[in-house]
Design a protein around this motif. Sequence first.
Motif, PDB file in Angstrom:
ATOM      1  N   ARG A 164    -105.246 -97.435 -12.770  1.00 15.21           N
ATOM      2  CA  ARG A 164    -106.379 -96.847 -12.042  1.00 15.21           C
ATOM      3  C   ARG A 164    -106.379 -95.326 -12.218  1.00 15.21           C
ATOM      4  O   ARG A 164    -107.409 -94.708 -12.465  1.00 15.21           O
ATOM      5  CB  ARG A 164    -106.287 -97.194 -10.558  1.00 15.21           C
ATOM      6  N   GLU A 165    -105.181 -94.724 -12.099  1.00  9.70           N
ATOM      7  CA  GLU A 165    -105.066 -93.275 -12.268  1.00  9.70           C
ATOM      8  C   GLU A 165    -105.404 -92.862 -13.702  1.00  9.70           C
ATOM      9  O   GLU A 165    -106.104 -91.875 -13.932  1.00  9.70           O
ATOM     10  CB  GLU A 165    -103.652 -92.823 -11.932  1.00  9.70           C
ATOM     11  N   SER A 169    -111.473 -91.776 -11.775  1.00  8.64           N
ATOM     12  CA  SER A 169    -112.595 -92.194 -10.935  1.00  8.64           C
ATOM     13  C   SER A 169    -113.882 -92.209 -11.754  1.00  8.64           C
ATOM     14  O   SER A 169    -114.086 -91.385 -12.642  1.00  8.64           O
ATOM     15  CB  SER A 169    -112.747 -91.222  -9.760  1.00  8.64           C
ATOM     16  N   ARG A 170    -114.738 -93.174 -11.462  1.00  9.57           N
ATOM     17  CA  ARG A 170    -115.985 -93.287 -12.226  1.00  9.57           C
ATOM     18  C   ARG A 170    -116.941 -92.134 -11.933  1.00  9.57           C
ATOM     19  O   ARG A 170    -117.722 -91.740 -12.779  1.00  9.57           O
ATOM     20  CB  ARG A 170    -116.682 -94.614 -11.892  1.00  9.57           C
ATOM     21  N   ASP A 177    -111.785 -91.882  -2.425  1.00  9.61           N
ATOM     22  CA  ASP A 177    -111.360 -93.281  -2.306  1.00  9.61           C
ATOM     23  C   ASP A 177    -110.443 -93.665  -3.460  1.00  9.61           C
ATOM     24  O   ASP A 177    -109.459 -94.394  -3.277  1.00  9.61           O
ATOM     25  CB  ASP A 177    -112.580 -94.211  -2.288  1.00  9.61           C
ATOM     26  N   HIS A 178    -110.762 -93.172  -4.649  1.00 10.55           N
ATOM     27  CA  HIS A 178    -109.946 -93.452  -5.832  1.00 10.55           C
ATOM     28  C   HIS A 178    -108.531 -92.887  -5.652  1.00 10.55           C
ATOM     29  O   HIS A 178    -107.537 -93.574  -5.905  1.00 10.55           O
ATOM     30  CB  HIS A 178    -110.618 -92.838  -7.072  1.00 10.55           C
ATOM     31  N   TYR A 179    -108.443 -91.653  -5.199  1.00 13.07           N
ATOM     32  CA  TYR A 179    -107.147 -91.006  -4.955  1.00 13.07           C
ATOM     33  C   TYR A 179    -106.332 -91.820  -3.946  1.00 13.07           C
ATOM     34  O   TYR A 179    -105.134 -92.070  -4.153  1.00 13.07           O
ATOM     35  CB  TYR A 179    -107.372 -89.589  -4.428  1.00 13.07           C
ATOM     36  N   LYS A 181    -106.537 -94.993  -3.109  1.00 14.60           N
ATOM     37  CA  LYS A 181    -106.100 -96.267  -3.681  1.00 14.60           C
ATOM     38  C   LYS A 181    -104.913 -96.056  -4.620  1.00 14.60           C
ATOM     39  O   LYS A 181    -103.965 -96.838  -4.616  1.00 14.60           O
ATOM     40  CB  LYS A 181    -107.248 -96.932  -4.445  1.00 14.60           C
ATOM     41  N   VAL A 182    -104.976 -94.996  -5.428  1.00 11.83           N
ATOM     42  CA  VAL A 182    -103.886 -94.732  -6.380  1.00 11.83           C
ATOM     43  C   VAL A 182    -102.569 -94.492  -5.641  1.00 11.83           C
ATOM     44  O   VAL A 182    -101.534 -95.068  -6.008  1.00 11.83           O
ATOM     45  CB  VAL A 182    -104.224 -93.523  -7.288  1.00 11.83           C
TER      46      VAL A 182
END
Length: 339
Positions: A164-165, A169-170, A177-179, A181-182
């Motif tokens: 994911r990292e 992020s898209r 949110d991406h951070y 989750k990572v």
Amino acid sequence: MTTGHNPSSSHVSSVDLGDADLNERIAVGMDEVEKLLRHELANGEEFVRDKVLHLAEAGGKRFRPMMALLASEFGERPGCGDVIKAGTVVEIVHLATLYHDDVMDEAERRRGVESANQRWSNSVAILAGDVLLAHASRVMGQLDTRTITHFAETFEKLVTGQMREALGSRDRTGAVDHYMKVIEEKTGVLIASACFLGALHSGASEERIDALYKLGGIIGVVFQIVDDMIDIYSDPDDSGKTPGTDLREGVFTLPVLLAMEEDSDVGRELTGMLTGPLTDEADVERALRLLEESSGRQRTLEVVREYLARADEQFDRLPQIPATMALRQLGEFTVSRVG
């Protein structure tokens, strides 16, 4: 990202946990983990041994084994042989991820020494990480199938976080949110696993195992957020870190992402500046000054306090024994590092 990286090379076995008897039990357990770790990694061909022992001998906090030992205090067999094995497994897996992370990050240093990829090569570093996973699997095989199943799930989450990292992020709107989750997947999950296995192999109840698993994940996330804050806001004389390292690498952590969300001149200037790694020192200094002026620090501390409130919910499920107090202290100490 420095996710999962411990900035200090000192072991945590000397940490005062607030109770003399608990301090003694954890210190003894940490010594046993260290012995098993060194014994296990000394197996194999000589030309392999020096590679897999490279980072283990460089130091490290051994934070995950300590969490396993603390979690074992909630069962009938605290610090027993299987708990020592479980704590060692978690540490070996953690070491393996560091070898792989350093290859992906093209890191030159780790724990004050040359990274394995820098000292030998990317291929050797990757293979050393793979050998470490083989060692972890061998020790796991001495436990039970539940441990093996749990670790399969844990490792899948770890790799998912790493991927994911790597993919990023898209879009900017989903960056926070991406951070989160990572760091839940890369840092939180292995500390959660340490607590789960420590509790499980000490014979704790399912209720306590679940509470400690969730608590470990929360503590892991808080530790990572605070480390990322220290990279921006710390005094180098106090932290031993050079502020802005993540910015130089093009890694934008929670304080930065929240500052960039600001509808202000500061937020807009940061967004314009931070499109990739900052290679000019003047730009790094400017970005650090803007971050000081922004609400990034305060908003990040609010997120930390939200997680500590979640931790309180899990503490309420546990008996009030010295280990509970010690876990609370760890959370409080973490936040105090950045005020």
